[in-house]
Design a protein around this motif. Structure first.
Motif, short mmCIF file in Angstrom:
data_model
loop_
_atom_site.label_atom_id
_atom_site.label_comp_id
_atom_site.label_asym_id
_atom_site.label_seq_id
_atom_site.Cartn_x
_atom_site.Cartn_y
_atom_site.Cartn_z
N GLU A 14 -36.35 35.66 -17.82
CA GLU A 14 -37.37 34.62 -17.67
C GLU A 14 -36.77 33.31 -17.17
O GLU A 14 -37.38 32.60 -16.36
CB GLU A 14 -38.10 34.40 -18.99
N ILE A 15 -35.58 32.98 -17.63
CA ILE A 15 -34.91 31.77 -17.13
C ILE A 15 -34.64 31.91 -15.64
O ILE A 15 -34.85 30.98 -14.86
CB ILE A 15 -33.61 31.51 -17.91
N GLY A 16 -34.19 33.09 -15.23
CA GLY A 16 -33.95 33.33 -13.81
C GLY A 16 -35.19 33.08 -12.98
O GLY A 16 -35.13 32.48 -11.90
N LYS A 17 -36.33 33.52 -13.47
CA LYS A 17 -37.59 33.30 -12.76
C LYS A 17 -37.92 31.81 -12.68
O LYS A 17 -38.46 31.34 -11.67
CB LYS A 17 -38.71 34.06 -13.44
N MET A 18 -37.62 31.06 -13.75
CA MET A 18 -37.93 29.63 -13.77
C MET A 18 -37.13 28.86 -12.74
O MET A 18 -37.62 27.87 -12.18
CB MET A 18 -37.63 29.05 -15.16
N ILE A 19 -35.89 29.29 -12.48
CA ILE A 19 -35.00 28.51 -11.60
C ILE A 19 -34.65 29.31 -10.34
O ILE A 19 -33.64 29.02 -9.69
CB ILE A 19 -33.74 28.07 -12.35
N ARG A 20 -35.49 30.24 -9.99
CA ARG A 20 -35.25 31.08 -8.80
C ARG A 20 -34.94 30.21 -7.57
O ARG A 20 -35.65 29.26 -7.25
CB ARG A 20 -36.50 31.91 -8.52
N GLY A 21 -33.85 30.53 -6.88
CA GLY A 21 -33.47 29.79 -5.68
C GLY A 21 -32.68 28.53 -5.94
O GLY A 21 -32.39 27.78 -5.00
N ALA A 22 -32.29 28.28 -7.19
CA ALA A 22 -31.52 27.07 -7.51
C ALA A 22 -30.13 27.12 -6.88
O ALA A 22 -29.61 28.18 -6.53
CB ALA A 22 -31.39 26.92 -9.02
N ARG A 23 -29.52 25.96 -6.77
CA ARG A 23 -28.20 25.85 -6.14
C ARG A 23 -27.12 26.49 -6.98
O ARG A 23 -26.26 27.22 -6.47
CB ARG A 23 -27.90 24.36 -5.90
N ARG A 24 -27.12 26.22 -8.30
CA ARG A 24 -26.12 26.80 -9.19
C ARG A 24 -26.63 26.75 -10.63
O ARG A 24 -27.45 25.92 -10.98
CB ARG A 24 -24.77 26.11 -9.06
N TYR A 25 -26.08 27.65 -11.44
CA TYR A 25 -26.50 27.78 -12.83
C TYR A 25 -25.29 28.16 -13.67
O TYR A 25 -24.49 29.02 -13.27
CB TYR A 25 -27.59 28.84 -12.95
N PHE A 26 -25.16 27.52 -14.83
CA PHE A 26 -24.07 27.81 -15.75
C PHE A 26 -24.61 28.26 -17.09
O PHE A 26 -25.55 27.66 -17.63
CB PHE A 26 -23.19 26.57 -15.96
N LEU A 27 -23.99 29.30 -17.64
CA LEU A 27 -24.21 29.67 -19.03
C LEU A 27 -23.04 29.11 -19.82
O LEU A 27 -21.87 29.47 -19.56
CB LEU A 27 -24.28 31.19 -19.19
N GLN A 28 -23.34 28.22 -20.75
CA GLN A 28 -22.31 27.57 -21.55
C GLN A 28 -22.27 28.23 -22.93
O GLN A 28 -23.30 28.37 -23.58
CB GLN A 28 -22.60 26.07 -21.70
N CYS A 29 -21.09 28.59 -23.36
CA CYS A 29 -20.94 29.26 -24.64
C CYS A 29 -20.98 28.25 -25.78
O CYS A 29 -20.22 27.28 -25.79
CB CYS A 29 -19.62 30.03 -24.66
N PHE A 30 -21.89 28.44 -26.72
CA PHE A 30 -21.96 27.58 -27.90
C PHE A 30 -20.64 27.62 -28.68
O PHE A 30 -20.05 28.68 -28.87
CB PHE A 30 -23.10 28.03 -28.80
N THR A 31 -20.20 26.45 -29.10
CA THR A 31 -19.08 26.35 -30.04
C THR A 31 -19.50 25.47 -31.21
O THR A 31 -20.16 24.44 -31.02
CB THR A 31 -17.83 25.74 -29.37
N ASP A 32 -19.16 25.88 -32.40
CA ASP A 32 -19.58 25.15 -33.59
C ASP A 32 -18.71 23.91 -33.80
O ASP A 32 -17.53 23.90 -33.44
CB ASP A 32 -19.48 26.06 -34.82
N ARG A 33 -19.32 22.88 -34.34
CA ARG A 33 -18.63 21.63 -34.69
C ARG A 33 -19.23 21.09 -35.97
O ARG A 33 -20.34 21.46 -36.36
CB ARG A 33 -18.78 20.57 -33.59
N ASP A 34 -18.52 20.15 -36.60
CA ASP A 34 -19.05 19.51 -37.81
C ASP A 34 -20.34 18.75 -37.53
O ASP A 34 -21.17 18.59 -38.43
CB ASP A 34 -18.01 18.56 -38.40
N SER A 35 -20.52 18.28 -36.29
CA SER A 35 -21.70 17.48 -35.96
C SER A 35 -22.93 18.32 -35.67
O SER A 35 -24.03 17.77 -35.54
CB SER A 35 -21.39 16.59 -34.74
N VAL A 36 -22.80 19.65 -35.57
CA VAL A 36 -23.95 20.50 -35.30
C VAL A 36 -24.88 20.47 -36.51
O VAL A 36 -24.44 20.72 -37.64
CB VAL A 36 -23.51 21.94 -34.98
N PRO A 37 -26.17 20.17 -36.32
CA PRO A 37 -27.05 19.92 -37.47
C PRO A 37 -27.43 21.16 -38.27
O PRO A 37 -27.81 21.04 -39.43
CB PRO A 37 -28.30 19.29 -36.84
N PHE A 38 -27.36 22.33 -37.67
CA PHE A 38 -27.80 23.55 -38.34
C PHE A 38 -26.64 24.51 -38.44
O PHE A 38 -26.03 24.86 -37.43
CB PHE A 38 -28.96 24.19 -37.57
N GLY A 39 -26.29 24.93 -39.66
CA GLY A 39 -25.16 25.82 -39.86
C GLY A 39 -25.48 27.26 -39.55
O GLY A 39 -26.62 27.65 -39.26
#
Length: 230
Positions: free
Chosen positions: A175-200
């Motif tokens: 569905e994301i692909g359909k939303m941005i079809r034809g875009a110049r570039r797209y990145f999938l960023q891997c979540f990393t946990d930190r102390d500042s993240v509000p939800f554990g």
């Protein structure tokens, strides 16, 4: 205008530039995986004002060639276009990070050629967008409008999604692909946990899953890549 944080030099936040990163406070989303939640909930106190920022930049001519504005959500601030104009007048290229929820201000910035590069978060598939933003509902027309503005506009840009195992699956990336079809570039960023993240208890997706998700999007956006994957 209050500045809530300043990274004085980065080679990562602004592609192709030696830049500093300016953090602005406030956001209309409450993403459970946010790394900068102290900027969202008002915990972080202002570090300086815009005049002090401009004085800092004036001393960094020749050392820096770009300024990246992030948050929080920079487009919440009506003063942002004027500040971008002043930064550009000092000779710096400018980059904007945005959640895409303020298309009117984004259009103003693009129409006035106030940014060289925009990185817009695409949080999830339409069905999961609000939950991923930590809200009961989201006006997806605003998000879609910002996508259109970037794809049709004068600035270089990227779309990106922070991938969280608890929030994303293969069907979402179709569905994301359909939303941005034809875009110049797209990145999938891997979540990393930190102390500042509000939800554990949130987790990064498996590397194999990230590669699968990228493969799903590539028929829509051929320049699809991974970030934050060892």
């Amino acid at each position: 205008m209050k500045i809530h944080g300043l990274q004085k030099m980065t080679l990562l936040d602004f592609p192709g530039r030696v830049a500093c990163t300016v953090f602005l406070g406030g956001c209309d989303f409450r993403c459970p995986f946010c790394h900068n939640f102290e900027l969202v909930d008002g915990t972080a106190q202002p570090l300086m004002d815009d005049a002090e920022l401009l004085a800092f930049l004036a001393k960094r001519k020749g050392l820096l060639d770009g300024v990246a504005f992030t948050g929080g959500e920079p487009c919440l601030h009506p003063e942002l276009p004027a500040l971008l104009e002043k930064v550009r007048a000092l000779g710096f290229a400018t980059k904007l990070d945005t959640n895409g929820y303020h298309p009117e201000r984004l259009q103003q910035i693009l129409d006035r050629h106030l940014v060289d590069y925009v990185a817009m978060d695409v949080k999830n598939s339409p069905a999961k967008y609000a939950a991923t933003c930590g809200l009961a509902s989201v006006d997806l027309d605003k998000v879609r409008r910002s996508i259109e503005l970037l794809m049709d506009g004068p600035a270089d840009y990227e779309f990106r999604t922070t991938v969280v195992a608890e929030f994303h699956d293969a069907a979402d990336f179709e569905e994301i692909g359909k939303m941005i079809r034809g875009a110049r570039r797209y990145f999938l960023q891997c979540f990393t946990d930190r102390d500042s993240v509000p939800f554990g208890n949130l987790h990064a997706p498996a590397a194999q899953d990230l590669n699968t998700y990228a493969d799903i999007v590539r028929p829509y956006v051929p320049d699809t890549s991974l970030r934050g994957v060892d």
